[in-house]
Motif scaffolding. Structure first.
Motif, mmCIF file in Angstrom:
data_model
loop_
_atom_site.group_PDB
_atom_site.id
_atom_site.type_symbol
_atom_site.label_atom_id
_atom_site.label_comp_id
_atom_site.label_asym_id
_atom_site.label_seq_id
_atom_site.Cartn_x
_atom_site.Cartn_y
_atom_site.Cartn_z
ATOM 1 N N LEU A 231 37.789 31.814 50.124
ATOM 2 C CA LEU A 231 38.762 32.455 49.236
ATOM 3 C C LEU A 231 38.220 33.772 48.692
ATOM 4 O O LEU A 231 38.934 34.785 48.643
ATOM 5 C CB LEU A 231 39.108 31.502 48.086
ATOM 6 N N LEU A 232 36.950 33.779 48.273
ATOM 7 C CA LEU A 232 36.340 35.015 47.779
ATOM 8 C C LEU A 232 36.285 36.073 48.881
ATOM 9 O O LEU A 232 36.550 37.257 48.632
ATOM 10 C CB LEU A 232 34.934 34.731 47.243
ATOM 11 N N VAL A 233 35.950 35.638 50.093
ATOM 12 C CA VAL A 233 35.905 36.574 51.216
ATOM 13 C C VAL A 233 37.291 37.160 51.475
ATOM 14 O O VAL A 233 37.445 38.375 51.674
ATOM 15 C CB VAL A 233 35.371 35.877 52.482
ATOM 16 N N PHE A 234 38.315 36.315 51.439
ATOM 17 C CA PHE A 234 39.689 36.785 51.670
ATOM 18 C C PHE A 234 40.121 37.803 50.619
ATOM 19 O O PHE A 234 40.772 38.809 50.935
ATOM 20 C CB PHE A 234 40.651 35.592 51.659
ATOM 21 N N LEU A 235 39.748 37.563 49.364
ATOM 22 C CA LEU A 235 40.119 38.493 48.293
ATOM 23 C C LEU A 235 39.501 39.873 48.499
ATOM 24 O O LEU A 235 40.062 40.871 48.056
ATOM 25 C CB LEU A 235 39.688 37.921 46.943
ATOM 26 N N TYR A 236 38.365 39.918 49.196
ATOM 27 C CA TYR A 236 37.704 41.200 49.438
ATOM 28 C C TYR A 236 38.206 41.897 50.699
ATOM 29 O O TYR A 236 38.408 43.112 50.702
ATOM 30 C CB TYR A 236 36.186 40.998 49.542
#
Length: 406
Positions: A231-236
């Protein structure tokens, strides 16, 4: 012999490791006495990684900083933000899991003899002292905070050096990197020895009594690896994160699981960062830094073990205290050493928040060492694979989506 080596090299390293795993497991189950002899292969492999890692970090950082141009952005701020945010979210998840599935412990005697830190201040002071450690001692003791500090200074001092000097530093960095690739080629044999010795020596009997606790710990770590981190990777990057997540788990977490040391896995992550074509100015600093401060798995261990102790003693935890525990676990995890069992000695620090005595807290540490065969291995796999994952995420977010993830 050359024909044999060429045929071996046609098989991918991951497939070779899987074969080594299978052989190690079979040897441990049917030839336990011989399996313990195989442990020498694991000792040599881990020792070689630990031995080369400080030298590799030192020369890579000096080389990267000496060639850095003023105004050139490396993206380190994004990496550090991801490190701290990921660690805090891991601790917060551990609180929620502990509330949903409260666990108690059968506290044991004969806990670890090592001295635990008495407070956050002590952890932070130790980190600051490590920065100014003697550079030779820092290299000998694998003090990566000190190594980074001195390498940054030497690299800065060499920025105005002649091109010949910079080329020498670059050649040294490339030479050490080549040695690392040679060592990594022996991973199948090393992991075969590690898994054979671990199963033959420990078995699974010691883990059965703490099955629920293990399920909470391992389940939380898997949730972070497969849900929170993506999820954190997707937000970036705003793209499907799972190809990159799976690559980092496959090529970093497997090594870390068996070496049980974030420090020993630094060369593996640096090699993967190079193959992912990341910015050397970024990854040469962020990977060794992550082995020290990016400790989502450690935050989970500290939080769940502490709350299990609180449940055992019938201590009620309210929301503000839970938030404070998450913050303490995050800061404490950043001070955990990148070696096997490094997070366990931070448990008494978190336990002190609830007035739990050091004697009882150290018994909880003892429980941690009993289940450490799986807990610490999984924790290290999460910590170390997240180092390369967040570094790649920050780099790709800065210069655009990268197609070559598989």
């Amino acid at each position: 012999m050359n024909r044999f080596m060429k045929s071996i090299n046609r098989v991918s390293l991951i497939q070779q490791i899987i074969v080594g795993l299978i052989i190690g497991i079979i040897t441990a189950l049917y030839f336990p006495s011989f399996a313990k002899e195989l442990s020498l292969l694991g000792v040599l492999f881990v020792g070689a990684l630990k031995g080369i890692a400080p030298v590799l970090v030192f020369f890579l950082v000096i080389n990267a900083v000496s060639k850095h141009r003023s105004g050139q952005k490396t993206g380190m701020a994004s990496v550090i933000t991801l490190y701290l945010l990921g660690t805090f979210l891991s601790a917060a998840l551990a609180v929620l899991v502990s509330w949903a599935f409260p666990t108690t412990l059968h506290l044991v005697t004969g806990a670890a003899d090592a001295k635990a830190p008495e407070g956050i201040a002590e952890v932070m002071i130790t980190l600051l002292k490590n920065v100014v450690d003697n550079p030779v001692h820092a290299l000998m003791s694998a003090n990566y905070i000190g190594i980074l500090g001195w390498a940054l200074l030497f690299g800065g001092a060499l920025r105005k050096a002649s091109m010949t000097t910079k080329e020498i530093m670059e050649s040294l960095a490339k030479a050490v990197t080549t040695v690392v690739t040679w060592i990594i080629r022996f991973a199948p044999l090393g992991i075969m020895g590690l898994v054979a010795e671990s199963i033959a020596t420990n078995g699974i009997e010691a883990l059965v009594g703490y099955l629920q606790l293990l399920i909470l710990l391992l389940g939380s770590m898997l949730f972070v690896a497969l849900v929170i981190n993506p999820l954190l990777v997707f937000l970036y990057i705003r793209r499907n994160p799972y190809p990159l997540v799976c690559k980092c788990l496959r090529e970093s977490a497997i090594y870390a699981f068996f070496t049980r040391s974030s420090a020993a896995n630094i060369p593996v992550n640096l090699d993967l960062a190079k193959r992912l074509k990341l910015n050397p100015d970024m990854y040469s600093v962020s990977i060794p830094l992550g082995a020290t401060i990016n400790m989502g798995g450690a935050a989970i261990t500290i939080t769940i073990m502490t709350l299990a102790a609180a449940n055992t003693l019938n201590i009620t935890i309210d929301v503000p205290t839970a938030i404070l525990l998450s913050i303490i676990a995050t800061i404490g995890a950043c001070g955990a050493s990148g070696v096997a069992g490094g997070s366990l000695l931070l448990i008494p620090l978190a336990c002190s928040l609830f007035g739990i005595s050091n004697d009882i807290a150290m018994q909880v540490v003892g429980v941690g060492f009993i289940i450490g065969v799986l807990q610490d291995s999984t924790e290290t796999a999460l910590n170390s694979s997240t180092d390369i994952l967040f570094t790649a995420t920050a780099d790709y977010a800065k210069r655009g989506y990268h197609e070559d993830w598989n």
